[in-house]
Design a protein around this motif. Sequence first.
Motif, mmCIF file in Angstrom:
data_model
loop_
_atom_site.group_PDB
_atom_site.id
_atom_site.type_symbol
_atom_site.label_atom_id
_atom_site.label_comp_id
_atom_site.label_asym_id
_atom_site.label_seq_id
_atom_site.Cartn_x
_atom_site.Cartn_y
_atom_site.Cartn_z
ATOM 1 N N ILE A 90 17.599 33.810 37.845
ATOM 2 C CA ILE A 90 17.844 35.194 37.455
ATOM 3 C C ILE A 90 16.508 35.819 37.100
ATOM 4 O O ILE A 90 15.751 35.271 36.302
ATOM 5 N N ARG A 91 16.252 36.952 37.697
ATOM 6 C CA ARG A 91 14.991 37.653 37.448
ATOM 7 C C ARG A 91 15.114 38.469 36.166
ATOM 8 O O ARG A 91 16.057 39.225 35.982
ATOM 9 N N SER A 92 14.177 38.283 35.265
ATOM 10 C CA SER A 92 14.158 39.063 34.032
ATOM 11 C C SER A 92 12.746 39.092 33.484
ATOM 12 O O SER A 92 12.105 38.059 33.365
ATOM 13 N N SER A 93 12.281 40.287 33.151
ATOM 14 C CA SER A 93 10.951 40.406 32.558
ATOM 15 C C SER A 93 11.026 40.419 31.037
ATOM 16 O O SER A 93 10.013 40.462 30.369
ATOM 17 N N CYS A 94 12.270 40.386 30.491
ATOM 18 C CA CYS A 94 12.395 40.481 29.032
ATOM 19 C C CYS A 94 13.013 39.229 28.418
ATOM 20 O O CYS A 94 13.275 39.203 27.227
ATOM 21 N N GLY A 95 13.262 38.200 29.209
ATOM 22 C CA GLY A 95 13.870 36.993 28.669
ATOM 23 C C GLY A 95 15.385 37.105 28.674
ATOM 24 O O GLY A 95 15.950 38.113 29.086
ATOM 25 N N PHE A 96 16.040 36.068 28.206
ATOM 26 C CA PHE A 96 17.495 36.033 28.268
ATOM 27 C C PHE A 96 18.167 36.233 26.926
ATOM 28 O O PHE A 96 19.391 36.209 26.840
ATOM 29 N N ALA A 97 17.414 36.387 25.856
ATOM 30 C CA ALA A 97 18.006 36.576 24.537
ATOM 31 C C ALA A 97 17.550 37.897 23.924
ATOM 32 O O ALA A 97 17.390 38.020 22.719
ATOM 33 N N THR A 98 17.354 38.898 24.755
ATOM 34 C CA THR A 98 16.881 40.198 24.282
ATOM 35 C C THR A 98 17.933 40.974 23.486
ATOM 36 O O THR A 98 17.614 41.554 22.465
ATOM 37 N N PRO A 99 19.220 41.012 23.924
ATOM 38 C CA PRO A 99 20.208 41.748 23.138
ATOM 39 C C PRO A 99 20.359 41.168 21.728
ATOM 40 O O PRO A 99 20.325 39.947 21.541
ATOM 41 N N THR A 100 20.507 42.027 20.749
ATOM 42 C CA THR A 100 20.683 41.607 19.364
ATOM 43 C C THR A 100 22.132 41.204 19.124
ATOM 44 O O THR A 100 23.043 41.960 19.459
ATOM 45 N N PRO A 101 22.381 40.031 18.540
ATOM 46 C CA PRO A 101 23.762 39.647 18.228
ATOM 47 C C PRO A 101 24.369 40.607 17.203
ATOM 48 O O PRO A 101 23.668 41.325 16.502
ATOM 49 N N VAL A 102 25.698 40.585 17.116
ATOM 50 C CA VAL A 102 26.419 41.414 16.155
ATOM 51 C C VAL A 102 27.366 40.500 15.381
ATOM 52 O O VAL A 102 27.803 39.474 15.903
ATOM 53 N N SER A 103 27.660 40.860 14.125
ATOM 54 C CA SER A 103 28.545 40.046 13.300
ATOM 55 C C SER A 103 29.569 40.918 12.600
ATOM 56 O O SER A 103 29.287 42.058 12.240
ATOM 57 N N ASP A 104 30.754 40.344 12.394
ATOM 58 C CA ASP A 104 31.786 41.016 11.607
ATOM 59 C C ASP A 104 31.849 40.444 10.195
ATOM 60 O O ASP A 104 32.742 40.746 9.424
ATOM 61 N N GLY A 105 30.885 39.582 9.848
ATOM 62 C CA GLY A 105 30.837 38.955 8.534
ATOM 63 C C GLY A 105 31.456 37.567 8.518
ATOM 64 O O GLY A 105 31.227 36.793 7.592
ATOM 65 N N THR A 106 32.240 37.223 9.539
ATOM 66 C CA THR A 106 32.821 35.887 9.633
ATOM 67 C C THR A 106 32.432 35.193 10.942
ATOM 68 O O THR A 106 32.501 33.983 11.027
ATOM 69 N N ARG A 107 32.068 35.977 11.928
ATOM 70 C CA ARG A 107 31.670 35.443 13.237
ATOM 71 C C ARG A 107 30.440 36.181 13.742
ATOM 72 O O ARG A 107 30.191 37.322 13.365
ATOM 73 N N ILE A 108 29.725 35.508 14.634
ATOM 74 C CA ILE A 108 28.542 36.098 15.257
ATOM 75 C C ILE A 108 28.785 36.107 16.762
ATOM 76 O O ILE A 108 29.211 35.100 17.338
ATOM 77 N N TYR A 109 28.509 37.253 17.396
ATOM 78 C CA TYR A 109 28.728 37.424 18.830
ATOM 79 C C TYR A 109 27.384 37.689 19.495
ATOM 80 O O TYR A 109 26.624 38.537 19.033
ATOM 81 N N ALA A 110 27.119 36.964 20.584
ATOM 82 C CA ALA A 110 25.838 37.121 21.269
ATOM 83 C C ALA A 110 26.062 37.259 22.773
ATOM 84 O O ALA A 110 26.942 36.620 23.343
ATOM 85 N N LEU A 111 25.247 38.100 23.385
ATOM 86 C CA LEU A 111 25.227 38.297 24.826
ATOM 87 C C LEU A 111 23.865 37.848 25.323
ATOM 88 O O LEU A 111 22.840 38.169 24.716
ATOM 89 N N PHE A 112 23.858 37.126 26.441
ATOM 90 C CA PHE A 112 22.609 36.653 27.013
ATOM 91 C C PHE A 112 22.380 37.261 28.387
ATOM 92 O O PHE A 112 23.316 37.731 29.040
ATOM 93 N N GLY A 113 21.141 37.225 28.833
ATOM 94 C CA GLY A 113 20.763 37.790 30.115
ATOM 95 C C GLY A 113 21.429 37.135 31.308
ATOM 96 O O GLY A 113 21.460 37.695 32.393
ATOM 97 N N THR A 114 21.988 35.975 31.111
ATOM 98 C CA THR A 114 22.695 35.273 32.182
ATOM 99 C C THR A 114 24.095 35.833 32.412
ATOM 100 O O THR A 114 24.739 35.493 33.401
ATOM 101 N N GLY A 115 24.590 36.646 31.466
ATOM 102 C CA GLY A 115 25.968 37.128 31.519
ATOM 103 C C GLY A 115 26.890 36.334 30.620
ATOM 104 O O GLY A 115 28.088 36.574 30.566
ATOM 105 N N ALA A 116 26.338 35.354 29.902
ATOM 106 C CA ALA A 116 27.121 34.557 28.962
ATOM 107 C C ALA A 116 27.309 35.331 27.661
ATOM 108 O O ALA A 116 26.378 35.952 27.157
#
Length: 170
Positions: free
Chosen positions: A17-43
Amino acid sequence: NGPADMPPELGMKPEKIRSSCGFATPTPVSDGTRIYALFGTGAVVCFDLSGKRQWAAYFQEESPPYGRSSSPLLADGTLIVPVTCLHALDPKTGKLRGKGEDAEAGYGTAAVATSGGGRVLITSTGIVTRVSDGKILAKEIAPRSYASPLVQGAVVYFIGTESVAVRLAV
């Protein structure tokens, strides 16, 4: 984030996968009990606060030319995941609730606002989408921006080479 760490039933395959910004650029979000993360791979993954993975999802969609940088967000009990377009997931299970094919994610993270008596998402591409059902209410309300829109009251600010302020219907 890579295929080796994902459940095999997701069908995530090793690929270049081509990326100039890496695969962990998006900032995770939390509801206070869980953490949600999106990666450049689509995961997309959800962890509890002890670090135990609760669920994982995978969206095999073409990556934008400069990779993914738009972050997931929580709005009205829905996890909004900006892959190529906006995806609405159940934050408890990771199951897809809906997909806004015409709601292009862009590089900036969408903002949540109240307009017309309901909650809306405003993307950096100038698209306004109702949170409750994903309906697009407006397009191109501002020039395309690569930065996240900022909401203050009933005004949305788009900052870029052409910066504008747009008043939302209240």
